[in-house]
Design an enzyme around this catalytic site. Structure first.
Site, PDB file in Angstrom:
ATOM      1  N   ARG A   9      14.408 -21.262 -23.540  1.00 36.42           N
ATOM      2  CA  ARG A   9      14.198 -21.981 -22.280  1.00 36.42           C
ATOM      3  C   ARG A   9      13.375 -21.196 -21.279  1.00 36.42           C
ATOM      4  O   ARG A   9      12.795 -21.758 -20.366  1.00 36.42           O
ATOM      5  CB  ARG A   9      15.544 -22.316 -21.629  1.00 36.42           C
ATOM      6  CG  ARG A   9      16.441 -23.188 -22.481  1.00 36.42           C
ATOM      7  CD  ARG A   9      17.838 -23.219 -21.910  1.00 36.42           C
ATOM      8  NE  ARG A   9      18.386 -21.851 -21.967  1.00 36.42           N
ATOM      9  CZ  ARG A   9      19.396 -21.414 -21.238  1.00 36.42           C
ATOM     10  NH1 ARG A   9      19.984 -22.214 -20.370  1.00 36.42           N
ATOM     11  NH2 ARG A   9      19.831 -20.183 -21.354  1.00 36.42           N
ATOM     12  N   GLN A  27      16.920  -9.181   5.906  1.00 40.80           N
ATOM     13  CA  GLN A  27      15.753 -10.054   5.990  1.00 40.80           C
ATOM     14  C   GLN A  27      15.103 -10.136   4.612  1.00 40.80           C
ATOM     15  O   GLN A  27      15.046  -9.155   3.889  1.00 40.80           O
ATOM     16  CB  GLN A  27      14.763  -9.471   7.004  1.00 40.80           C
ATOM     17  CG  GLN A  27      13.602 -10.360   7.334  1.00 40.80           C
ATOM     18  CD  GLN A  27      12.830  -9.793   8.517  1.00 40.80           C
ATOM     19  OE1 GLN A  27      13.367  -9.616   9.593  1.00 40.80           O
ATOM     20  NE2 GLN A  27      11.573  -9.506   8.300  1.00 40.80           N
ATOM     21  N   ASN A  35      11.431 -11.817   2.996  1.00 40.37           N
ATOM     22  CA  ASN A  35      10.157 -12.463   3.302  1.00 40.37           C
ATOM     23  C   ASN A  35       9.402 -12.770   2.025  1.00 40.37           C
ATOM     24  O   ASN A  35       9.527 -12.047   1.034  1.00 40.37           O
ATOM     25  CB  ASN A  35       9.281 -11.558   4.176  1.00 40.37           C
ATOM     26  CG  ASN A  35       9.897 -11.295   5.529  1.00 40.37           C
ATOM     27  OD1 ASN A  35      10.497 -12.161   6.126  1.00 40.37           O
ATOM     28  ND2 ASN A  35       9.764 -10.074   5.999  1.00 40.37           N
ATOM     29  N   ARG A  40      -3.603  -5.550   2.300  1.00 36.58           N
ATOM     30  CA  ARG A  40      -2.657  -5.762   3.398  1.00 36.58           C
ATOM     31  C   ARG A  40      -1.931  -4.448   3.638  1.00 36.58           C
ATOM     32  O   ARG A  40      -1.485  -3.808   2.708  1.00 36.58           O
ATOM     33  CB  ARG A  40      -1.646  -6.842   3.053  1.00 36.58           C
ATOM     34  CG  ARG A  40      -2.216  -8.243   2.984  1.00 36.58           C
ATOM     35  CD  ARG A  40      -1.089  -9.223   2.644  1.00 36.58           C
ATOM     36  NE  ARG A  40      -1.552 -10.578   2.548  1.00 36.58           N
ATOM     37  CZ  ARG A  40      -1.117 -11.558   3.325  1.00 36.58           C
ATOM     38  NH1 ARG A  40      -0.211 -11.343   4.245  1.00 36.58           N
ATOM     39  NH2 ARG A  40      -1.588 -12.779   3.163  1.00 36.58           N
ATOM     40  N   HIS A  52       1.795  -0.789   6.768  1.00 37.23           N
ATOM     41  CA  HIS A  52       2.735  -1.102   7.838  1.00 37.23           C
ATOM     42  C   HIS A  52       4.011  -0.264   7.725  1.00 37.23           C
ATOM     43  O   HIS A  52       4.433   0.085   6.634  1.00 37.23           O
ATOM     44  CB  HIS A  52       3.120  -2.586   7.792  1.00 37.23           C
ATOM     45  CG  HIS A  52       1.927  -3.487   7.832  1.00 37.23           C
ATOM     46  ND1 HIS A  52       1.860  -4.648   7.106  1.00 37.23           N
ATOM     47  CD2 HIS A  52       0.744  -3.403   8.504  1.00 37.23           C
ATOM     48  CE1 HIS A  52       0.697  -5.243   7.333  1.00 37.23           C
ATOM     49  NE2 HIS A  52       0.007  -4.504   8.169  1.00 37.23           N
ATOM     50  N   LYS A  60      12.619  -1.160   1.946  1.00 34.07           N
ATOM     51  CA  LYS A  60      12.028  -2.379   1.405  1.00 34.07           C
ATOM     52  C   LYS A  60      12.135  -2.349  -0.112  1.00 34.07           C
ATOM     53  O   LYS A  60      11.940  -1.304  -0.730  1.00 34.07           O
ATOM     54  CB  LYS A  60      10.537  -2.478   1.734  1.00 34.07           C
ATOM     55  CG  LYS A  60      10.183  -2.698   3.160  1.00 34.07           C
ATOM     56  CD  LYS A  60       8.667  -2.795   3.303  1.00 34.07           C
ATOM     57  CE  LYS A  60       8.251  -2.911   4.746  1.00 34.07           C
ATOM     58  NZ  LYS A  60       6.800  -2.938   4.888  1.00 34.07           N
ATOM     59  N   HIS A 103       3.726   1.027   4.070  1.00 34.42           N
ATOM     60  CA  HIS A 103       3.563   0.226   2.855  1.00 34.42           C
ATOM     61  C   HIS A 103       2.348  -0.688   2.974  1.00 34.42           C
ATOM     62  O   HIS A 103       2.078  -1.247   4.035  1.00 34.42           O
ATOM     63  CB  HIS A 103       4.807  -0.636   2.616  1.00 34.42           C
ATOM     64  CG  HIS A 103       4.610  -1.624   1.520  1.00 34.42           C
ATOM     65  ND1 HIS A 103       4.363  -2.963   1.752  1.00 34.42           N
ATOM     66  CD2 HIS A 103       4.568  -1.458   0.180  1.00 34.42           C
ATOM     67  CE1 HIS A 103       4.201  -3.569   0.590  1.00 34.42           C
ATOM     68  NE2 HIS A 103       4.310  -2.686  -0.378  1.00 34.42           N
ATOM     69  N   TYR A 122       9.746  -9.682  -0.360  1.00 33.12           N
ATOM     70  CA  TYR A 122      10.161  -8.432   0.264  1.00 33.12           C
ATOM     71  C   TYR A 122      11.618  -8.575   0.689  1.00 33.12           C
ATOM     72  O   TYR A 122      11.956  -9.491   1.428  1.00 33.12           O
ATOM     73  CB  TYR A 122       9.382  -8.167   1.552  1.00 33.12           C
ATOM     74  CG  TYR A 122       7.911  -7.909   1.407  1.00 33.12           C
ATOM     75  CD1 TYR A 122       7.411  -6.621   1.513  1.00 33.12           C
ATOM     76  CD2 TYR A 122       7.018  -8.950   1.204  1.00 33.12           C
ATOM     77  CE1 TYR A 122       6.048  -6.374   1.422  1.00 33.12           C
ATOM     78  CE2 TYR A 122       5.662  -8.721   1.106  1.00 33.12           C
ATOM     79  CZ  TYR A 122       5.189  -7.424   1.218  1.00 33.12           C
ATOM     80  OH  TYR A 122       3.844  -7.188   1.128  1.00 33.12           O
ATOM     81  N   ASP A 125      -5.090  -5.124  10.667  1.00 32.75           N
ATOM     82  CA  ASP A 125      -5.050  -3.967   9.770  1.00 32.75           C
ATOM     83  C   ASP A 125      -6.330  -3.143   9.878  1.00 32.75           C
ATOM     84  O   ASP A 125      -6.301  -1.911   9.829  1.00 32.75           O
ATOM     85  CB  ASP A 125      -4.821  -4.406   8.325  1.00 32.75           C
ATOM     86  CG  ASP A 125      -3.416  -4.928   8.097  1.00 32.75           C
ATOM     87  OD1 ASP A 125      -2.536  -4.702   8.954  1.00 32.75           O
ATOM     88  OD2 ASP A 125      -3.189  -5.570   7.052  1.00 32.75           O
TER      89      ASP A 125
END
Length: 187
Positions: free
Chosen positions: A27, A50, A52, A63, A66, A76, A123, A136, A172
């Site tokens: 499956r 959190q 995301n 990206r 940060h 994270k 990151h 995340y 950025d």
């Protein structure tokens, strides 16, 4: 209980590459994206506060880089669930023997790996394919007043992005280069 994750130490202390075990049959398959109980042994500090999702549409997009300043530092767990990325964590911990060094790993839907990144690291990532989706998991909520960033192409970071850098947000791109007096983040 058998762990659903295999942990691999990386070139600098802190980030850990986690391979998720896939359980499957005709499956399809199941793999656990997060298990607080199992990740405690790798340093995860407690509850998830959190989660995301991001979508990146173009190959070579960068990206990041940060981070959240103390006292709002966060752990994270970064997972790529569609496509592939080159994921990077830069050590910003004041006094660390690997200060301003980084690790970079490939995360993809196919390799079933995640990167566990402790507080005190910046990151960022580069998409290696079109149509990337990521999840995340954060140990702390986002705080705009604690947000920080590094210029992803800063010569002091010496990140060898696998592809020529494509799209990058204005935010950025506007992060200033590191200055000689940058001392890092205090614990």
């Amino acid at each position: 209980m058998t762990s659903r994750f295999t942990a691999e130490s990386l070139a600098i202390s802190g980030p850990i590459l986690l391979s998720r075990r896939k359980f499957g049959d005709a499956r399809g398959h199941l793999s656990r994206l997060f298990c607080g109980e199992e990740l405690l042994e790798h340093g995860w500090p407690g509850p998830v506060l959190q989660v995301n999702e991001t979508a990146t549409t173009g190959k070579a997009t960068v990206r990041g880089m940060h981070f959240q300043r103390p006292p709002f530092g966060e752990w994270k767990l970064v997972t790529c669930v569609e496509g592939a990325i080159f994921d990077v964590a830069v050590d910003l911990r004041q006094g660390s023997p690997s200060f301003l060094r980084h690790v970079g790993v490939e995360l993809s839907a196919q390799n079933a790996c995640s990167l566990l990144i402790p507080a005190g690291f910046a990151h960022g990532f580069q998409s290696l394919t079109d149509h990337v989706r990521m999840i995340y998991v954060h140990s702390a909520p986002y705080r705009a007043e604690a947000e920080g960033g590094l210029f992803p192409q800063d010569p002091r970071l010496d990140i060898a992005w696998p592809l020529p850098v494509g799209l990058m947000s204005d935010r950025d791109r506007a992060h200033p280069p590191l200055t000689a007096d940058f001392e890092g983040l205090t614990p």
